[in-house]
Design an enzyme around this catalytic site. Sequence first.
Site, short mmCIF file in Angstrom:
data_model
loop_
_atom_site.label_atom_id
_atom_site.label_comp_id
_atom_site.label_asym_id
_atom_site.label_seq_id
_atom_site.Cartn_x
_atom_site.Cartn_y
_atom_site.Cartn_z
N HIS A 241 -2.09 10.51 0.11
CA HIS A 241 -2.21 9.16 -0.41
C HIS A 241 -2.17 9.17 -1.94
O HIS A 241 -1.45 8.41 -2.57
CB HIS A 241 -3.55 8.60 0.07
CG HIS A 241 -3.66 7.13 0.00
ND1 HIS A 241 -3.02 6.31 0.90
CD2 HIS A 241 -4.31 6.32 -0.86
CE1 HIS A 241 -3.30 5.06 0.60
NE2 HIS A 241 -4.07 5.04 -0.47
N ASP B 15 4.26 -15.19 10.73
CA ASP B 15 2.92 -15.61 10.32
C ASP B 15 1.93 -14.47 10.58
O ASP B 15 1.49 -14.25 11.72
CB ASP B 15 2.55 -16.87 11.13
CG ASP B 15 1.19 -17.43 10.78
OD1 ASP B 15 0.37 -16.71 10.18
OD2 ASP B 15 0.94 -18.59 11.13
N GLU C 65 0.84 -1.22 0.00
CA GLU C 65 0.00 0.00 0.00
C GLU C 65 0.86 1.26 0.00
O GLU C 65 1.68 1.45 0.90
CB GLU C 65 -0.90 -0.03 1.25
CG GLU C 65 -1.87 1.13 1.30
CD GLU C 65 -2.86 1.02 2.47
OE1 GLU C 65 -3.20 -0.11 2.87
OE2 GLU C 65 -3.27 2.07 2.97
N LYS D 138 -6.97 -1.34 11.60
CA LYS D 138 -6.39 -1.66 10.29
C LYS D 138 -5.18 -0.76 10.05
O LYS D 138 -4.15 -1.19 9.54
CB LYS D 138 -7.45 -1.48 9.19
CG LYS D 138 -7.08 -2.08 7.85
CD LYS D 138 -6.20 -1.20 6.99
CE LYS D 138 -5.94 -1.82 5.62
NZ LYS D 138 -5.09 -0.95 4.77
C1 MEV Z 1 -5.74 2.83 5.38
O1 MEV Z 1 -4.95 1.74 4.97
C2 MEV Z 1 -5.70 2.96 6.89
C3 MEV Z 1 -6.61 4.03 7.48
O2 MEV Z 1 -7.96 3.84 7.04
C4 MEV Z 1 -6.51 3.91 8.97
C5 MEV Z 1 -7.48 4.76 9.77
O3 MEV Z 1 -8.56 5.09 9.25
O4 MEV Z 1 -7.14 5.07 10.92
C6 MEV Z 1 -6.22 5.42 7.02
#
Ligand code: MEV
Length: 359
Positions: A345, A247, A51, A231
């Site tokens: 991004h 893992d 990413e 995430k």
């Molecule tokens: C994207 O890979 C991760 C985010 O969505 C994390 C978050 O929202 O805190 C930007």
Amino acid sequence: MGSALGAGGLDVATADKVVENVLGTYALPFALGLNVQVNGRDHLVPMVVEEPSVVAAVSNAAKMARTGGGFVAEADEPLMIAQIQVDEVPDFAAAAAAIEEHRAELLSLADGAVPALLEHGGGARDLEVRDLGDGLAVVHVIVDCRDAMGANLVNTVAEALAARIGELAGGRVGLRILTNLADRRCVRVRARVPVEALAMPDADGASVRDAIARASRFAELDAYRAATHNKGIMNGVEAVVVATGNDWRAVSAGAHAFAARSGRYGPLCIWRVAADGLLEGALEMPLALGIVGGTTRTHPGARLALEIARVETSRELAMLAGSVGMASNLAALRALATEGIQRGHMALHARSLVVPKRG
Ligand code: MEV
């Protein structure tokens, strides 16, 4: 370094020994996270991730944390849990008493199953018996896995003890396998970030700090947000986990089960405004990582990653990965709480669109 990373760090002949029915290898970017300081020690961080912006974001947030003294981390002893399911247990109290009475015998049976681990200072440490109801008991054997992730060791212990445990409990033995909810093997990371480091072109540091603390609160109050918050943490953690040949499915399973341990899914890292005005972060999560055995041994890219990371123990690797997770979370919240993530991004994403097409 070039040869370890040529062909994605893994040649086809080696890959063919790692899994079955191999067609080839499948490469991902191997990058370096910068500015990461853990317990006063600087690390270059090996990260494997597809990413855009994760590596840049970690490096940027680690720099902010560094202005407040860097990440301060601690890790539990590398204790994993073997689970032995015993079904049709007629009397749980009697079963638990019998197992307790034979604790020393069971622990030495466990140690006998993993002699190489004993040589490295690990081994079985404890036993606990849990009543799940419905005639189902489960015995946990706590195993110190030292620098291994430990799945094979723990599964060996579970299988070695099962018959005797079934006999003592008067029940029928079921599953014998580790749990990925490695909650005896947690890492805890803290960081304190001065407001000046948080300032953005359009927002002063204090308002960014306050917005990050509110974003953290949002994740505490809402599982939908907590999933995305976590995430973002896993973007950093898993990049280190993959780079070092560990893992990542085990780490994910453990992290999310831990996040839901109270009965409500919550954030693995929270941020508060401290009494002295600094932004203060606290992360806690299980991290079962190894620096010996398995892919860490067979994959030249993973070996290189471990050399770059300069970690001497599995606990140090967990502290590093946890710190990177916190950096990734801080970067995401700072961007989301101010300009949004799309601008930065998309700028990095644009680079990926100019990758030359092949043949
Ligand atoms: C994207 O890979 C991760 C985010 O969505 C994390 C978050 O929202 O805190 C930007």
